[in-house]
Write a protein that holds these residues in place. Structure first.
Motif, PDB file in Angstrom:
ATOM      1  N   VAL A 206       3.925 -13.527  14.558  1.00 20.84           N
ATOM      2  CA  VAL A 206       2.871 -12.524  14.717  1.00 20.84           C
ATOM      3  C   VAL A 206       2.509 -12.435  16.194  1.00 20.84           C
ATOM      4  O   VAL A 206       2.257 -13.458  16.839  1.00 20.84           O
ATOM      5  N   VAL A 207       2.527 -11.219  16.733  1.00 24.65           N
ATOM      6  CA  VAL A 207       2.230 -11.010  18.154  1.00 24.65           C
ATOM      7  C   VAL A 207       0.724 -11.082  18.381  1.00 24.65           C
ATOM      8  O   VAL A 207      -0.057 -10.389  17.714  1.00 24.65           O
ATOM      9  N   GLU A 208       0.335 -11.919  19.323  1.00 27.83           N
ATOM     10  CA  GLU A 208      -1.085 -12.137  19.607  1.00 27.83           C
ATOM     11  C   GLU A 208      -1.769 -10.836  20.035  1.00 27.83           C
ATOM     12  O   GLU A 208      -1.221 -10.040  20.795  1.00 27.83           O
ATOM     13  N   ASN A 209      -3.005 -10.632  19.500  1.00 31.12           N
ATOM     14  CA  ASN A 209      -3.866  -9.488  19.838  1.00 31.12           C
ATOM     15  C   ASN A 209      -3.383  -8.152  19.291  1.00 31.12           C
ATOM     16  O   ASN A 209      -4.006  -7.122  19.560  1.00 31.12           O
ATOM     17  N   ASP A 210      -2.297  -8.140  18.535  1.00 35.25           N
ATOM     18  CA  ASP A 210      -1.856  -6.895  17.905  1.00 35.25           C
ATOM     19  C   ASP A 210      -2.515  -6.778  16.528  1.00 35.25           C
ATOM     20  O   ASP A 210      -3.135  -7.730  16.041  1.00 35.25           O
ATOM     21  N   PRO A 211      -2.429  -5.614  15.866  1.00 38.86           N
ATOM     22  CA  PRO A 211      -3.153  -5.384  14.609  1.00 38.86           C
ATOM     23  C   PRO A 211      -2.917  -6.461  13.546  1.00 38.86           C
ATOM     24  O   PRO A 211      -3.868  -6.883  12.877  1.00 38.86           O
ATOM     25  N   ALA A 212      -1.684  -6.915  13.363  1.00 37.26           N
ATOM     26  CA  ALA A 212      -1.409  -7.908  12.328  1.00 37.26           C
ATOM     27  C   ALA A 212      -2.151  -9.208  12.614  1.00 37.26           C
ATOM     28  O   ALA A 212      -2.725  -9.820  11.706  1.00 37.26           O
ATOM     29  N   ALA A 213      -2.134  -9.651  13.875  1.00 35.11           N
ATOM     30  CA  ALA A 213      -2.818 -10.891  14.250  1.00 35.11           C
ATOM     31  C   ALA A 213      -4.328 -10.751  14.075  1.00 35.11           C
ATOM     32  O   ALA A 213      -4.999 -11.667  13.567  1.00 35.11           O
ATOM     33  N   GLN A 214      -4.872  -9.617  14.462  1.00 40.85           N
ATOM     34  CA  GLN A 214      -6.317  -9.388  14.343  1.00 40.85           C
ATOM     35  C   GLN A 214      -6.742  -9.366  12.869  1.00 40.85           C
ATOM     36  O   GLN A 214      -7.878  -9.746  12.542  1.00 40.85           O
ATOM     37  N   ALA A 215      -5.850  -8.939  11.989  1.00 42.11           N
ATOM     38  CA  ALA A 215      -6.182  -8.885  10.557  1.00 42.11           C
ATOM     39  C   ALA A 215      -6.003 -10.232   9.876  1.00 42.11           C
ATOM     40  O   ALA A 215      -6.353 -10.380   8.702  1.00 42.11           O
ATOM     41  N   GLY A 216      -5.421 -11.213  10.588  1.00 41.18           N
ATOM     42  CA  GLY A 216      -5.268 -12.539  10.008  1.00 41.18           C
ATOM     43  C   GLY A 216      -3.909 -12.824   9.407  1.00 41.18           C
ATOM     44  O   GLY A 216      -3.752 -13.798   8.666  1.00 41.18           O
ATOM     45  N   MET A 217      -2.895 -12.004   9.700  1.00 38.16           N
ATOM     46  CA  MET A 217      -1.556 -12.252   9.189  1.00 38.16           C
ATOM     47  C   MET A 217      -0.973 -13.496   9.876  1.00 38.16           C
ATOM     48  O   MET A 217      -1.198 -13.718  11.070  1.00 38.16           O
ATOM     49  N   LEU A 218      -0.179 -14.281   9.134  1.00 37.80           N
ATOM     50  CA  LEU A 218       0.393 -15.516   9.653  1.00 37.80           C
ATOM     51  C   LEU A 218       1.908 -15.522   9.482  1.00 37.80           C
ATOM     52  O   LEU A 218       2.460 -14.875   8.574  1.00 37.80           O
ATOM     53  N   ALA A 219       2.578 -16.258  10.366  1.00 38.04           N
ATOM     54  CA  ALA A 219       4.019 -16.462  10.202  1.00 38.04           C
ATOM     55  C   ALA A 219       4.262 -17.144   8.870  1.00 38.04           C
ATOM     56  O   ALA A 219       3.567 -18.087   8.501  1.00 38.04           O
ATOM     57  N   GLY A 220       5.246 -16.668   8.130  1.00 36.59           N
ATOM     58  CA  GLY A 220       5.539 -17.204   6.804  1.00 36.59           C
ATOM     59  C   GLY A 220       4.971 -16.363   5.678  1.00 36.59           C
ATOM     60  O   GLY A 220       5.360 -16.537   4.510  1.00 36.59           O
ATOM     61  N   ASP A 221       4.043 -15.444   5.987  1.00 35.48           N
ATOM     62  CA  ASP A 221       3.524 -14.530   4.966  1.00 35.48           C
ATOM     63  C   ASP A 221       4.646 -13.630   4.443  1.00 35.48           C
ATOM     64  O   ASP A 221       5.462 -13.136   5.222  1.00 35.48           O
ATOM     65  N   ARG A 222       4.641 -13.417   3.145  1.00 35.93           N
ATOM     66  CA  ARG A 222       5.616 -12.495   2.552  1.00 35.93           C
ATOM     67  C   ARG A 222       4.889 -11.236   2.122  1.00 35.93           C
ATOM     68  O   ARG A 222       4.004 -11.266   1.272  1.00 35.93           O
ATOM     69  N   VAL A 223       5.247 -10.106   2.742  1.00 37.44           N
ATOM     70  CA  VAL A 223       4.602  -8.837   2.441  1.00 37.44           C
ATOM     71  C   VAL A 223       5.110  -8.326   1.101  1.00 37.44           C
ATOM     72  O   VAL A 223       6.323  -8.220   0.881  1.00 37.44           O
ATOM     73  N   VAL A 224       4.191  -8.024   0.198  1.00 36.13           N
ATOM     74  CA  VAL A 224       4.578  -7.559  -1.139  1.00 36.13           C
ATOM     75  C   VAL A 224       4.165  -6.114  -1.390  1.00 36.13           C
ATOM     76  O   VAL A 224       4.639  -5.474  -2.332  1.00 36.13           O
ATOM     77  N   GLY A 225       3.253  -5.574  -0.538  1.00 34.29           N
ATOM     78  CA  GLY A 225       2.829  -4.196  -0.747  1.00 34.29           C
ATOM     79  C   GLY A 225       2.020  -3.674   0.423  1.00 34.29           C
ATOM     80  O   GLY A 225       1.426  -4.447   1.188  1.00 34.29           O
ATOM     81  N   ILE A 226       1.994  -2.356   0.574  1.00 35.44           N
ATOM     82  CA  ILE A 226       1.167  -1.689   1.580  1.00 35.44           C
ATOM     83  C   ILE A 226       0.528  -0.481   0.914  1.00 35.44           C
ATOM     84  O   ILE A 226       1.234   0.422   0.428  1.00 35.44           O
ATOM     85  N   ASP A 227      -0.799  -0.495   0.862  1.00 33.35           N
ATOM     86  CA  ASP A 227      -1.551   0.605   0.231  1.00 33.35           C
ATOM     87  C   ASP A 227      -1.023   0.916  -1.170  1.00 33.35           C
ATOM     88  O   ASP A 227      -0.858   2.090  -1.549  1.00 33.35           O
ATOM     89  N   GLY A 228      -0.703  -0.109  -1.899  1.00 34.24           N
ATOM     90  CA  GLY A 228      -0.251   0.076  -3.272  1.00 34.24           C
ATOM     91  C   GLY A 228       1.228   0.326  -3.428  1.00 34.24           C
ATOM     92  O   GLY A 228       1.748   0.307  -4.556  1.00 34.24           O
ATOM     93  N   GLN A 229       1.938   0.554  -2.320  1.00 33.03           N
ATOM     94  CA  GLN A 229       3.386   0.756  -2.392  1.00 33.03           C
ATOM     95  C   GLN A 229       4.083  -0.613  -2.386  1.00 33.03           C
ATOM     96  O   GLN A 229       3.782  -1.472  -1.560  1.00 33.03           O
ATOM     97  N   VAL A 230       4.997  -0.789  -3.312  1.00 37.54           N
ATOM     98  CA  VAL A 230       5.705  -2.064  -3.412  1.00 37.54           C
ATOM     99  C   VAL A 230       6.667  -2.217  -2.234  1.00 37.54           C
ATOM    100  O   VAL A 230       7.398  -1.285  -1.876  1.00 37.54           O
ATOM    101  N   VAL A 231       6.664  -3.391  -1.601  1.00 35.20           N
ATOM    102  CA  VAL A 231       7.578  -3.714  -0.505  1.00 35.20           C
ATOM    103  C   VAL A 231       8.530  -4.803  -0.991  1.00 35.20           C
ATOM    104  O   VAL A 231       8.097  -5.915  -1.297  1.00 35.20           O
ATOM    105  N   GLU A 232       9.806  -4.466  -1.080  1.00 37.55           N
ATOM    106  CA  GLU A 232      10.806  -5.428  -1.538  1.00 37.55           C
ATOM    107  C   GLU A 232      11.697  -5.916  -0.405  1.00 37.55           C
ATOM    108  O   GLU A 232      12.177  -7.044  -0.432  1.00 37.55           O
TER     109      GLU A 232
END
Length: 420
Positions: A206-232
């Motif tokens: 996660v790049v420091e100070n970018d939107p993902a970092a500010q939202a609390g995303m961490l390395a190792g997180d597995r994204v499963v959806g965005i706004d209700g859309q399934v991410v595979e």
């Protein structure tokens, strides 16, 4: 120096496999191959094996397979020629020598040619030293010697133009075909030894100070959806984010067996007049080692890259790209230099892409290219007879001249781009 070696090895490999396709299918059709050459220009190495001489030439910008019956290949014995003959015990001519000092070869049978056919009927007829008209049969493997240079004769049934349209077309098509096969093999080997990417949307960094970092995303997180859309797959994540620049999104991630919703505003990036989104994450796909999946991966990557190159070619035709966007040997060399810095696997991916590109370019229906020759074979199949060889040769010659002009222009653009 390393870049030069990498460039020569990669380009040599692409040319070798391209010409190998022509060579193998020519042999399969019974066509005599006189030379298998890697490179162009002066010969720096040559070795004869069987009826073919294998050469490496000075300029690493191409190669060729020279087949019997092409480009005024045959030697014609005109009436009045004085030649020396070497015959076997059955009086069949095994060697014909002309344009050479006869005093150095006192044991020859000399003949002043009256008639000769070294393609179909295979005979020579003429007057001997006693002015007697004699006819000799000529062996199919007879050797012509001119000024010390030996050439195997090519009976008509061993010549390129004597073969069926299908055999000739397959011989020409095999060159580009082998470039696609090479690309598949490279991707297959990458899959076998480096692993097949699973494209699971697991965040690597996660790049420091970018939107993902500010939202609390961490390395190792597995994204499963965005706004209700399934991410595979990672591609799903990238596509959704890129399509929502400047917008608020909710990213659902799986962390320690639980799902967490992260709200963030996608960063807007502008490039070449286009806007796309970015949230500031880095990704490296997990890989698995499975021989069957490696085969599938090789086929999928070859297909995907082929489609991508055709899309870029379409942009060039429609004017979205200009000739300035094209690269020649200089541009490819500089690109190879940059790719080599990122390791062997990236270099192999680059080689596979170049191989597909070479195959596609050669299939374009342009004079002097394999595609142009295939187009003439298509006309011949429809008409039921070949187009006049001289007219076809003239078209290909004009095509070669135009391609050389294009190569000069592209190379000059590369030189200006990289050195000025």
């Amino acid at each position: 120096m390393q870049t030069a070696i990498a460039f020569i090895l990669i380009f040599g490999m692409l040319v070798f496999f391209h010409e190998l396709g022509h060579f193998l299918f020519a042999k399969r059709a019974g066509i005599m191959v006189r030379e298998f050459a890697i490179g162009m220009g002066p010969k720096i190495y040559g070795k004869t094996h069987g009826e073919t001489i294998y050469t490496i030439r000075l300029l690493p910008i191409g190669g060729y397979v020279r087949m019997a019956g092409e480009d005024m290949d045959g030697t014609e014995l005109q009436p009045g020629y004085r030649v020396g003959l070497i015959v076997d015990e059955d009086n069949v001519v095994k060697k014909i020598i002309f344009n050479q000092n006869n005093k150095q070869l006192p044991d020859l049978l000399f003949l002043e040619i009256e008639h000769a056919d070294l393609e179909k009927e295979l005979f020579v007829e003429g007057y001997d030293e006693e002015e007697k008209l004699i006819r000799y049969n000529v062996a199919r493997d007879c050797i012509l010697v001119e000024n010390g240079r030996e050439t195997l004769i090519a009976p008509y049934d061993r010549q390129f133009n004597a073969k069926t349209v299908g055999q000739r077309a397959m011989t020409i098509f095999a060159g580009p075909l082998f470039n696609f096969i090479l690309a598949f093999v490279i991707y297959l080997l990458i899959g076998l030894f480096h692993g097949v990417p699973t494209y699971e949307p697991i965040i690597t960094e996660v790049v420091e100070n970018d939107p993902a970092a500010q939202a609390g995303m961490l390395a190792g997180d597995r994204v499963v959806g965005i706004d209700g859309q399934v991410v595979e797959k990672w591609q799903d994540l990238a596509a959704i984010v890129q399509d929502h620049p400047g917008e608020d999104i909710t990213v659902t991630v799986e962390r320690n067996g639980q799902q967490v919703n992260l709200n963030m505003t996608v960063k807007e990036i502008k490039q070449d007049g286009e806007k796309y989104g970015q949230i500031g994450v880095k990704y490296e796909s997990p890989r698995e080692f499975n021989p069957l999946k490696a085969v599938v991966y090789g086929a999928q990557e070859t297909y995907s890259m082929t489609v991508r190159i055709f899309e870029l070619l379409g942009m060039l035709i429609t004017g979205k790209f200009t000739i300035d966007a094209l690269s020649g040997p200089v541009g490819i060399y500089k690109a190879t230099e940059q790719v080599a810095q990122y390791g062997f696997i990236n270099l192999m991916n680059w080689a596979a892409m170049l191989s597909i590109n070479l195959g596609i370019m050669n299939l374009l229906p342009l004079p002097a290219l394999d595609g142009g020759r295939l187009l003439f074979f298509g006309f011949e199949a429809v008409r039921g007879k070949p187009i006049d060889r001289q007219k076809e040769g003239l078209v290909h010659f004009v095509g070669i001249v135009l391609l050389m002009i294009l190569m000069v222009v592209v190379t000059w653009n590369d030189i200006q781009r990289f050195f000025f």
